[in-house]
Write an enzyme that holds these catalytic residues in place. Structure first.
Site, PDB file in Angstrom:
ATOM      1  N   ASN A   1       0.866  -1.176   0.000  1.00  0.00           N
ATOM      2  CA  ASN A   1       0.000   0.000   0.000  1.00  0.00           C
ATOM      3  C   ASN A   1       0.904   1.228   0.000  1.00  0.00           C
ATOM      4  O   ASN A   1       1.477   1.567   1.025  1.00  0.00           O
ATOM      5  CB  ASN A   1      -0.886  -0.035   1.265  1.00  0.00           C
ATOM      6  CG  ASN A   1      -1.684   1.242   1.442  1.00  0.00           C
ATOM      7  OD1 ASN A   1      -1.776   2.065   0.535  1.00  0.00           O
ATOM      8  ND2 ASN A   1      -2.270   1.395   2.631  1.00  0.00           N
ATOM      9  N   TRP A   2       1.020   1.843  -1.170  1.00  0.00           N
ATOM     10  CA  TRP A   2       1.929   2.990  -1.288  1.00  0.00           C
ATOM     11  C   TRP A   2       1.378   4.249  -0.635  1.00  0.00           C
ATOM     12  O   TRP A   2       2.085   5.241  -0.502  1.00  0.00           O
ATOM     13  CB  TRP A   2       2.211   3.285  -2.773  1.00  0.00           C
ATOM     14  CG  TRP A   2       3.138   2.321  -3.442  1.00  0.00           C
ATOM     15  CD1 TRP A   2       3.563   1.101  -2.986  1.00  0.00           C
ATOM     16  CD2 TRP A   2       3.768   2.504  -4.721  1.00  0.00           C
ATOM     17  NE1 TRP A   2       4.401   0.517  -3.903  1.00  0.00           N
ATOM     18  CE2 TRP A   2       4.544   1.359  -4.976  1.00  0.00           C
ATOM     19  CE3 TRP A   2       3.727   3.520  -5.680  1.00  0.00           C
ATOM     20  CZ2 TRP A   2       5.294   1.201  -6.149  1.00  0.00           C
ATOM     21  CZ3 TRP A   2       4.467   3.364  -6.851  1.00  0.00           C
ATOM     22  CH2 TRP A   2       5.247   2.220  -7.073  1.00  0.00           C
TER      23      TRP A   2
ATOM     24  N   SER B   1       3.326  -1.991  10.332  1.00  0.00           N
ATOM     25  CA  SER B   1       4.772  -2.058  10.581  1.00  0.00           C
ATOM     26  C   SER B   1       5.399  -3.408  10.219  1.00  0.00           C
ATOM     27  O   SER B   1       6.330  -3.867  10.896  1.00  0.00           O
ATOM     28  CB  SER B   1       5.082  -1.688  12.041  1.00  0.00           C
ATOM     29  OG  SER B   1       4.746  -0.334  12.277  1.00  0.00           O
TER      30      SER B   1
ATOM     31  N   GLY C   1       2.783  -1.111   4.260  1.00  0.00           N
ATOM     32  CA  GLY C   1       2.792   0.299   3.880  1.00  0.00           C
ATOM     33  C   GLY C   1       4.201   0.762   3.560  1.00  0.00           C
ATOM     34  O   GLY C   1       4.737   0.521   2.477  1.00  0.00           O
ATOM     35  N   GLY C   2       4.840   1.398   4.536  1.00  0.00           N
ATOM     36  CA  GLY C   2       6.152   2.015   4.340  1.00  0.00           C
ATOM     37  C   GLY C   2       7.171   1.105   3.674  1.00  0.00           C
ATOM     38  O   GLY C   2       7.895   1.534   2.759  1.00  0.00           O
TER      39      GLY C   2
HETATM   40  P1  PGA Z   1       2.859   0.420   7.564  1.00  0.00           P
HETATM   41  O1  PGA Z   1       1.379   0.661   6.967  1.00  0.00           O
HETATM   42  O2  PGA Z   1       3.351  -0.885   7.014  1.00  0.00           O
HETATM   43  O3  PGA Z   1       3.637   1.602   7.091  1.00  0.00           O
HETATM   44  O4  PGA Z   1       2.709   0.368   9.059  1.00  0.00           O
HETATM   45  C1  PGA Z   1       0.495  -0.407   6.776  1.00  0.00           C
HETATM   46  C2  PGA Z   1      -0.805   0.074   6.200  1.00  0.00           C
HETATM   47  O5  PGA Z   1      -1.271   1.159   6.593  1.00  0.00           O
HETATM   48  O6  PGA Z   1      -1.399  -0.581   5.339  1.00  0.00           O
END
Ligand code: PGA
Length: 253
Positions: A8-9, A213, A234-235
């Protein structure tokens, strides 16, 4: 079913960055299914740059309505035409930033299914809700409100699961913190039980991703937990190397 590693960018990524990202992903064969959800304008260029590589593309939201006078909204049908096969719905950032209710998420999921997209429906508790012992109750209520009944019977041609759940504790998103393995396993078991009750046979097999995370260093232990069908990242999905490292952690288990 192979695990699904979904990136998820969020509101990151540029047209200029697409070629290098796609070049890193093209030769990969991690054993897990890969899905990248960039901002919607990048779906078609990323699709083209991937040049047939087995990486699915998804969107991060879609409109409730399929077309019409809805300025700024994104039609699920158009997302499908651009090359998306999946759409993330009800992410906590949309629930918070755009006051999206579970009822709206359910309507969007119905629209996505009608357009041939697989909805990835996000649920998760806040830190206060976890601290007060309400996490499972909150998530069960989100599931009860966010899943349209179409998910019980729907099949999408060529796609194994008609829908996907992502459990993302709000306090673990972008913070570097994750729940304990016991807490993730307990929540996934609770979600599985709720899905069976709500959706019958379809709920028994619907993949449940963990998100919040996830990074190369913790992916293997999270992905090895029972009822964890993959990860929503995400990140760490912004760097192709990290995304692939997470995907190969899935393949090893
Ligand atoms: P993150 O985000 O991996 O940066 O914690 C996950 C998400 O919101 O889908």
């Amino acid at each position: 079913m192979p695990q699904l590693i979904a990136g998820n960018w969020k509101m990151n990524g540029t047209l200029a960055g697409i070629a290098a990202y796609a070049a890193a992903l093209r030769p990969a064969s991690p054993g897990a299914e890969l899905l990248v959800c960039p901002p919607a304008p990048l779906i078609a260029p990323l699709r083209a740059a991937l040049d047939g590589a087995p990486v699915a593309l998804g969107a991060q939201d879609c409109a409730v309505k399929r077309s019409g006078a809805h300025t700024g909204d994104l039609s699920a049908d158009l997302l499908a035409e651009l090359g998306a096969t999946h759409v993330i719905l009800g992410h906590s950032e949309r629930r918070a930033d755009h006051a999206e209710s579970s009822a709206t998420v359910s309507e969007k999921a119905r629209t996505a299914i009608a357009a041939g997209l697989v909805p990835i429906i996000c649920v998760g508790e806040t830190e206060a809700e976890r601290d007060s012992g309400e996490a499972e109750t909150v998530v069960r209520a989100q599931l009860a409100g966010s899943l349209p009944e179409e998910l019980a019977g729907q099949t999408v041609p060529g796609v194994v699961a008609p829908g996907i759940i992502a459990y993302e504790p709000v306090w673990a998103i972008g913070t570097g913190r994750t729940p304990t393995e016991e807490d993730v396993a307990a929540m996934h078991a609770s979600i599985r039980a709720a899905l069976r009750r709500q959706l019958g046979a379809a709920g028994a097999t619907m993949p449940i991703l963990y998100g919040g995370s996830v990074k190369p260093s913790n992916a293997a232990s999270l992905l090895a937990l029972p009822e964890v069908g993959g990860a929503l990242v995400g990140g760490a999905s912004l760097k192709a190397e990290d995304f692939l490292a997470i995907a190969s952690a899935a393949a090893r288990d």
